[in-house]
Scaffold this motif. Structure first.
Motif, mmCIF file in Angstrom:
data_model
loop_
_atom_site.group_PDB
_atom_site.id
_atom_site.type_symbol
_atom_site.label_atom_id
_atom_site.label_comp_id
_atom_site.label_asym_id
_atom_site.label_seq_id
_atom_site.Cartn_x
_atom_site.Cartn_y
_atom_site.Cartn_z
ATOM 1 N N PRO A 131 -7.473 -1.863 4.030
ATOM 2 C CA PRO A 131 -6.537 -2.945 3.703
ATOM 3 C C PRO A 131 -6.183 -3.046 2.228
ATOM 4 O O PRO A 131 -5.052 -3.372 1.875
ATOM 5 C CB PRO A 131 -7.277 -4.201 4.187
ATOM 6 C CG PRO A 131 -8.162 -3.711 5.284
ATOM 7 C CD PRO A 131 -8.602 -2.340 4.861
ATOM 8 N N GLU A 132 -7.142 -2.748 1.352
ATOM 9 C CA GLU A 132 -6.874 -2.871 -0.082
ATOM 10 C C GLU A 132 -5.884 -1.824 -0.588
ATOM 11 O O GLU A 132 -5.361 -1.943 -1.713
ATOM 12 C CB GLU A 132 -8.175 -2.784 -0.886
ATOM 13 C CG GLU A 132 -8.904 -1.453 -0.819
ATOM 14 C CD GLU A 132 -9.910 -1.365 0.322
ATOM 15 O OE1 GLU A 132 -10.994 -0.798 0.084
ATOM 16 O OE2 GLU A 132 -9.614 -1.849 1.423
ATOM 17 N N LEU A 133 -5.601 -0.800 0.236
ATOM 18 C CA LEU A 133 -4.657 0.245 -0.168
ATOM 19 C C LEU A 133 -3.332 0.176 0.590
ATOM 20 O O LEU A 133 -2.438 0.984 0.333
ATOM 21 C CB LEU A 133 -5.283 1.631 0.045
ATOM 22 C CG LEU A 133 -6.472 1.996 -0.846
ATOM 23 C CD1 LEU A 133 -6.962 3.393 -0.508
ATOM 24 C CD2 LEU A 133 -6.097 1.912 -2.321
ATOM 25 N N ARG A 134 -3.201 -0.774 1.492
ATOM 26 C CA ARG A 134 -1.989 -0.803 2.310
ATOM 27 C C ARG A 134 -0.728 -1.071 1.495
ATOM 28 O O ARG A 134 0.334 -0.544 1.795
ATOM 29 C CB ARG A 134 -2.144 -1.842 3.428
ATOM 30 C CG ARG A 134 -3.068 -1.340 4.533
ATOM 31 C CD ARG A 134 -3.285 -2.356 5.626
ATOM 32 N NE ARG A 134 -4.313 -1.885 6.554
ATOM 33 C CZ ARG A 134 -4.897 -2.656 7.450
ATOM 34 N NH1 ARG A 134 -4.548 -3.941 7.561
ATOM 35 N NH2 ARG A 134 -5.833 -2.159 8.246
ATOM 36 N N SER A 135 -0.832 -1.904 0.456
ATOM 37 C CA SER A 135 0.347 -2.155 -0.375
ATOM 38 C C SER A 135 0.776 -0.878 -1.096
ATOM 39 O O SER A 135 1.969 -0.608 -1.268
ATOM 40 C CB SER A 135 0.077 -3.269 -1.384
ATOM 41 O OG SER A 135 -0.955 -2.903 -2.282
ATOM 42 N N ALA A 136 -0.209 -0.062 -1.511
ATOM 43 C CA ALA A 136 0.116 1.219 -2.144
ATOM 44 C C ALA A 136 0.792 2.147 -1.145
ATOM 45 O O ALA A 136 1.743 2.861 -1.494
ATOM 46 C CB ALA A 136 -1.156 1.875 -2.685
ATOM 47 N N GLY A 137 0.319 2.133 0.095
ATOM 48 C CA GLY A 137 0.939 2.945 1.128
ATOM 49 C C GLY A 137 2.373 2.527 1.392
ATOM 50 O O GLY A 137 3.262 3.372 1.555
ATOM 51 N N ARG A 138 2.610 1.216 1.409
ATOM 52 C CA ARG A 138 3.980 0.722 1.625
ATOM 53 C C ARG A 138 4.887 1.115 0.460
ATOM 54 O O ARG A 138 6.051 1.479 0.662
ATOM 55 C CB ARG A 138 3.968 -0.792 1.807
ATOM 56 C CG ARG A 138 3.436 -1.243 3.169
ATOM 57 C CD ARG A 138 3.701 -2.716 3.410
ATOM 58 N NE ARG A 138 2.906 -3.558 2.512
ATOM 59 C CZ ARG A 138 1.704 -4.025 2.816
ATOM 60 N NH1 ARG A 138 1.147 -3.741 3.972
ATOM 61 N NH2 ARG A 138 1.049 -4.799 1.961
ATOM 62 N N LYS A 139 4.352 1.052 -0.756
ATOM 63 C CA LYS A 139 5.139 1.453 -1.925
ATOM 64 C C LYS A 139 5.477 2.931 -1.860
ATOM 65 O O LYS A 139 6.596 3.346 -2.182
ATOM 66 C CB LYS A 139 4.375 1.132 -3.209
ATOM 67 C CG LYS A 139 5.162 1.450 -4.473
ATOM 68 C CD LYS A 139 4.409 1.022 -5.722
ATOM 69 C CE LYS A 139 5.206 1.335 -6.986
ATOM 70 N NZ LYS A 139 4.483 0.928 -8.206
ATOM 71 N N MET A 140 4.503 3.758 -1.454
ATOM 72 C CA MET A 140 4.734 5.183 -1.308
ATOM 73 C C MET A 140 5.878 5.442 -0.340
ATOM 74 O O MET A 140 6.803 6.219 -0.618
ATOM 75 C CB MET A 140 3.464 5.880 -0.798
ATOM 76 C CG MET A 140 3.629 7.348 -0.473
ATOM 77 S SD MET A 140 2.110 8.107 0.208
ATOM 78 C CE MET A 140 2.110 7.439 1.882
ATOM 79 N N TYR A 141 5.856 4.745 0.781
ATOM 80 C CA TYR A 141 6.864 4.951 1.817
ATOM 81 C C TYR A 141 8.232 4.474 1.352
ATOM 82 O O TYR A 141 9.251 5.149 1.561
ATOM 83 C CB TYR A 141 6.447 4.225 3.093
ATOM 84 C CG TYR A 141 7.199 4.681 4.320
ATOM 85 C CD1 TYR A 141 6.819 5.840 4.992
ATOM 86 C CD2 TYR A 141 8.290 3.960 4.801
ATOM 87 C CE1 TYR A 141 7.498 6.268 6.114
ATOM 88 C CE2 TYR A 141 8.977 4.386 5.929
ATOM 89 C CZ TYR A 141 8.578 5.535 6.587
ATOM 90 O OH TYR A 141 9.263 5.959 7.681
ATOM 91 N N SER A 142 8.281 3.302 0.704
ATOM 92 C CA SER A 142 9.571 2.769 0.268
ATOM 93 C C SER A 142 10.196 3.644 -0.806
ATOM 94 O O SER A 142 11.420 3.865 -0.816
ATOM 95 C CB SER A 142 9.419 1.332 -0.244
ATOM 96 O OG SER A 142 8.619 1.279 -1.401
ATOM 97 N N THR A 143 9.373 4.178 -1.721
ATOM 98 C CA THR A 143 9.894 5.075 -2.751
ATOM 99 C C THR A 143 10.468 6.336 -2.123
ATOM 100 O O THR A 143 11.545 6.813 -2.520
ATOM 101 C CB THR A 143 8.794 5.447 -3.755
ATOM 102 O OG1 THR A 143 8.290 4.254 -4.363
ATOM 103 C CG2 THR A 143 9.335 6.370 -4.838
ATOM 104 N N ALA A 144 9.770 6.861 -1.133
ATOM 105 C CA ALA A 144 10.242 8.070 -0.460
ATOM 106 C C ALA A 144 11.567 7.826 0.257
ATOM 107 O O ALA A 144 12.509 8.623 0.155
ATOM 108 C CB ALA A 144 9.190 8.559 0.534
ATOM 109 N N THR A 145 11.669 6.715 0.985
ATOM 110 C CA THR A 145 12.898 6.442 1.732
ATOM 111 C C THR A 145 14.072 6.165 0.793
ATOM 112 O O THR A 145 15.201 6.584 1.067
ATOM 113 C CB THR A 145 12.711 5.255 2.693
ATOM 114 O OG1 THR A 145 12.244 4.115 1.964
ATOM 115 C CG2 THR A 145 11.703 5.588 3.776
#
Length: 216
Positions: A131-145
């Motif tokens: 859970p503590e890394l989920r915001s980083a995962g979302r940022k990774m995905y949004s940057t890619a898209t």
């Protein structure tokens, strides 16, 4: 970012240390997976004393979060920059050629570096499970898209075409499609299978293309 033996730790800023550790961690994950990316191994790969780690990051988890937020999206941008297409403007036919060349070249780049594929996939799963890394995962995905959406807009303008849905939405779909290409190769190790998926993605993507000149 590796420093020569002549460059002492005292000369490195905190940001330089962070950058070196992020790059080293991504490379180690590509070679050994997330679980293999211990602080000791990452520091060794960065040619940095283990004692210096906490000058840059408070924990291994903080380092992994930085890798997910920075290294993976930057890697995608670099990959897109490596794709050189000389397709001249040409309406729908030109757009299809552009999409075909782009996705085949992207697929070839991914197949040439299976470690890169594994690193991205394992980091995404790791972020979801912590859970503590989920915001980083979302940022990774949004940057890619966002990066892909911009590329789609540029390609459409070049060929005098448009997309029937918003480029941002289409970027999300295309990122998901590249994930399918990754998994096809990672699970089969068969380049022919991966390229079959690539060609299918091109056909599917073209269902969203519209010839603006014909509509005009």
């Amino acid at each position: 970012m590796h420093f020569t033996k002549g460059e002492t730790m005292a000369r490195m800023t905190v940001e330089q240390r962070r950058a070196a550790l992020i790059d080293a961690a991504y490379e180690v994950i590509a070679e050994s997976g997330v679980e293999g990316a211990t602080t000791r191994r990452v520091c060794a790969h960065a040619e940095m004393p283990l004692a210096s780690f906490h000058y840059a990051f408070e924990s291994r988890m903080a380092l992994l979060g930085a890798v997910i937020e920075q290294a993976v999206p930057r890697d995608l941008v670099v990959m897109i920059g490596e794709i050189q297409n000389e397709v001249p403007p040409g309406g729908m036919a030109g757009m299809r050629r552009e999409m075909t060349d782009t996705l085949r070249n992207l697929g070839d780049l991914m197949l040439q570096d299976a470690g890169r594929l594994q690193a991205t996939a394992s980091l995404a799963i790791f972020a979801h499970n912590h859970p503590e890394l989920r915001s980083a995962g979302r940022k990774m995905y949004s940057t890619a898209t966002e990066t892909v959406a911009q590329a789609l807009e540029v390609a459409a303008a070049k060929h005098g075409t448009a997309w029937s849905i918003e480029p941002g939405e289409l970027g999300t779909l295309l990122i998901s499609a590249t994930d399918a290409i990754k998994m096809a190769y990672l699970t089969t190790s068969d380049e022919k299978v991966a390229r079959t998926v690539v060609d299918g993605v091109v056909t599917w993507m073209m269902t969203y293309a519209v010839d603006e000149r014909a509509d005009g």
